[in-house]
Design a protein around this motif. Structure first.
Motif, PDB file in Angstrom:
ATOM      1  N   ASP A  37      67.895  20.113  27.710  1.00 44.31           N
ATOM      2  CA  ASP A  37      67.543  20.413  29.091  1.00 44.31           C
ATOM      3  C   ASP A  37      68.197  19.429  30.057  1.00 44.31           C
ATOM      4  N   ALA A  38      68.300  18.168  29.648  1.00 41.32           N
ATOM      5  CA  ALA A  38      68.927  17.166  30.513  1.00 41.32           C
ATOM      6  C   ALA A  38      70.401  17.489  30.728  1.00 41.32           C
ATOM      7  N   ALA A  39      71.081  17.922  29.670  1.00 44.05           N
ATOM      8  CA  ALA A  39      72.496  18.286  29.795  1.00 44.05           C
ATOM      9  C   ALA A  39      72.659  19.507  30.679  1.00 44.05           C
ATOM     10  N   TRP A  40      71.778  20.491  30.487  1.00 44.39           N
ATOM     11  CA  TRP A  40      71.817  21.701  31.318  1.00 44.39           C
ATOM     12  C   TRP A  40      71.524  21.349  32.777  1.00 44.39           C
ATOM     13  N   SER A  41      70.527  20.508  33.017  1.00 40.09           N
ATOM     14  CA  SER A  41      70.145  20.112  34.374  1.00 40.09           C
ATOM     15  C   SER A  41      71.282  19.395  35.079  1.00 40.09           C
ATOM     16  N   ALA A  42      71.986  18.521  34.364  1.00 41.54           N
ATOM     17  CA  ALA A  42      73.111  17.800  34.957  1.00 41.54           C
ATOM     18  C   ALA A  42      74.225  18.761  35.345  1.00 41.54           C
ATOM     19  N   CYS A  43      74.435  19.769  34.502  1.00 41.35           N
ATOM     20  CA  CYS A  43      75.441  20.791  34.799  1.00 41.35           C
ATOM     21  C   CYS A  43      75.055  21.570  36.043  1.00 41.35           C
ATOM     22  N   MET A  44      73.789  21.952  36.167  1.00 47.99           N
ATOM     23  CA  MET A  44      73.322  22.690  37.332  1.00 47.99           C
ATOM     24  C   MET A  44      73.436  21.846  38.595  1.00 47.99           C
ATOM     25  N   ASP A  45      73.124  20.585  38.483  1.00 49.35           N
ATOM     26  CA  ASP A  45      73.227  19.687  39.632  1.00 49.35           C
ATOM     27  C   ASP A  45      74.666  19.605  40.110  1.00 49.35           C
ATOM     28  N   ALA A  46      75.593  19.504  39.162  1.00 50.30           N
ATOM     29  CA  ALA A  46      77.011  19.440  39.515  1.00 50.30           C
ATOM     30  C   ALA A  46      77.487  20.739  40.151  1.00 50.30           C
ATOM     31  N   ALA A  47      76.827  21.842  39.818  1.00 48.53           N
ATOM     32  CA  ALA A  47      77.192  23.152  40.374  1.00 48.53           C
ATOM     33  C   ALA A  47      76.520  23.418  41.712  1.00 48.53           C
ATOM     34  N   GLY A  48      75.750  22.447  42.198  1.00 50.68           N
ATOM     35  CA  GLY A  48      75.088  22.608  43.489  1.00 50.68           C
ATOM     36  C   GLY A  48      73.719  23.238  43.423  1.00 50.68           C
ATOM     37  N   HIS A  49      73.125  23.267  42.235  1.00 46.67           N
ATOM     38  CA  HIS A  49      71.795  23.845  42.062  1.00 46.67           C
ATOM     39  C   HIS A  49      70.886  22.824  41.381  1.00 46.67           C
ATOM     40  N   GLY A  50      70.680  21.708  42.037  1.00 41.30           N
ATOM     41  CA  GLY A  50      69.867  20.647  41.466  1.00 41.30           C
ATOM     42  C   GLY A  50      68.381  20.901  41.639  1.00 41.30           C
ATOM     43  N   GLY A  51      67.590  20.036  41.019  1.00 40.30           N
ATOM     44  CA  GLY A  51      66.144  20.115  41.171  1.00 40.30           C
ATOM     45  C   GLY A  51      65.425  20.820  40.052  1.00 40.30           C
ATOM     46  N   PHE A  52      66.152  21.271  39.024  1.00 35.87           N
ATOM     47  CA  PHE A  52      65.523  21.968  37.901  1.00 35.87           C
ATOM     48  C   PHE A  52      65.555  21.070  36.672  1.00 35.87           C
ATOM     49  N   ALA A  53      64.370  20.727  36.175  1.00 37.69           N
ATOM     50  CA  ALA A  53      64.294  19.846  35.012  1.00 37.69           C
ATOM     51  C   ALA A  53      64.556  20.595  33.712  1.00 37.69           C
ATOM     52  N   THR A  54      64.134  21.864  33.655  1.00 38.80           N
ATOM     53  CA  THR A  54      64.337  22.674  32.457  1.00 38.80           C
ATOM     54  C   THR A  54      64.978  24.000  32.837  1.00 38.80           C
TER      55      THR A  54
END
Length: 334
Positions: A226-243
């Motif tokens: 989940d941390a790896a997925w969350s970091a990817c989402m943050d980099a894509a401009g969709h941060g704030g999701f832990a899982t």
């Protein structure tokens, strides 16, 4: 008195066993995750009727509904009311043959997102050939307002309190059949007899299965994924999701807010949520779901999560083999 319930986590866990066994389809080149069978599916398919045809499932639901309605009628008479068994209100089973659910297929996600605001089921034709008629409608209409209130309390139990409504919204409400009127008693009687997961005999196993779901979520490998997925989402401009589940849930939460905002005042007609706002949310949903899909592919999310789940299921089966075999045998009894 102990009341058994199927929690949201257990429902999702049990469903996953059946879904992974073949109810989902994977796009070409997406890997083998959707084609692999959950170790627990052998048991959960027996419990939830996954080994029955749609026609057999419908016949099962119809018979359960008939039994419940007859018990409700007897109970309501004892409470001093008339009641005609409503045998047309049972569940209608759909095979879903015409609906494709492919949350890992890019073209599907581009059209439906998560299937929240817009869904392939929305386009399914509705059979209006048999209009629903409540056989008790005329009788209830003949009652005074106070008598109607008493009728529905006898039928379904008292209306939920503010505290209970808040608990429902938070997902913490625990259903208690003893406070659910004649329907609660009848459903308990039928499902307690025919659904072994609701019986006290298998309560420890069901509790252990709840714990299995929670153990999967607490597994360090799940947190790392989940941390790896969350970091990817943050980099894509969709941060704030832990899982990964948080992304999809955020769409449903916003959708619920739109429906809540459209709730009519007392005496006003319900017109539904603002369509422009709903359309905008649908576009937002697709954008978010595509980013989610990209990050799941980048992190090999589905296969990794499935590997974790299957490993823990295998251990669970080894630890609870006797109870699971007994549950399967009880579920397969006619």
């Amino acid at each position: 008195m102990r009341t058994r319930r199927l929690t949201a986590c257990l429902a999702a866990f049990g469903a996953s066993a059946v879904v992974l066994a073949g109810c989902s389809s994977s796009p070409e080149g997406s890997g083998d995750a959707a084609e692999q069978t959950s170790p627990l599916s052998e048991y959960m398919s027996a419990v939830y009727g996954g080994d029955l045809s749609p026609e057999e499932q419908q016949a099962q639901y119809d018979e359960q509904n008939r039994q419940i309605e007859e018990m409700v009628a007897d109970c309501m008479v004892e409470q001093g009311f008339e009641y005609i068994p409503n045998t047309s209100n049972g569940t209608v089973v759909s095979s879903g043959d015409d609906v494709v659910w492919e949350p890992d297929d890019r073209e599907w996600v581009q059209q439906w997102g998560y299937g929240a605001v817009n869904s392939p089921w929305n386009d399914q034709p509705v059979d209006d050939s048999q209009e629903y008629v409540d056989p008790n409608e005329d009788y209830v209409a003949s009652l005074s307002e106070s008598e109607q209130t008493a009728f529905y309390e006898a039928l379904n139990g008292p209306s939920p309190t503010e505290e209970e409504m808040a608990a429902m919204e938070d997902g913490e409400y625990e259903y208690d059949w003893t406070t659910a009127g004649c329907y609660g008693a009848a459903q308990h009687e039928v499902y307690e007899t025919q659904d072994p997961t609701q019986s006290e005999e298998f309560a420890p196993l069901m509790d252990a299965m709840d714990e299995l779901w929670e153990t999967t979520q607490r597994d360090p490998r799940t947190a790392e994924l989940d941390a790896a997925w969350s970091a990817c989402m943050d980099a894509a401009g969709h941060g704030g999701f832990a899982t990964q589940a948080d992304a999809q849930n955020s769409v449903y939460e916003k959708q619920n807010e739109l429906y809540d905002a459209a709730a009519p005042a007392e005496g006003e007609e319900y017109v539904g949520p603002d369509q422009a706002a709903m359309d905008a949310l649908g576009e937002e949903e697709v954008e978010l779901a595509l980013a989610d899909l990209d990050c799941r592919e980048e992190t090999d999310y589905r296969q990794t999560a499935q590997d974790i789940q299957f490993e823990l299921e295998e251990q669970f089966i080894a630890d609870h083999k006797t109870e699971l075999e007994a549950l399967k045998a009880a579920s397969e009894q006619d």
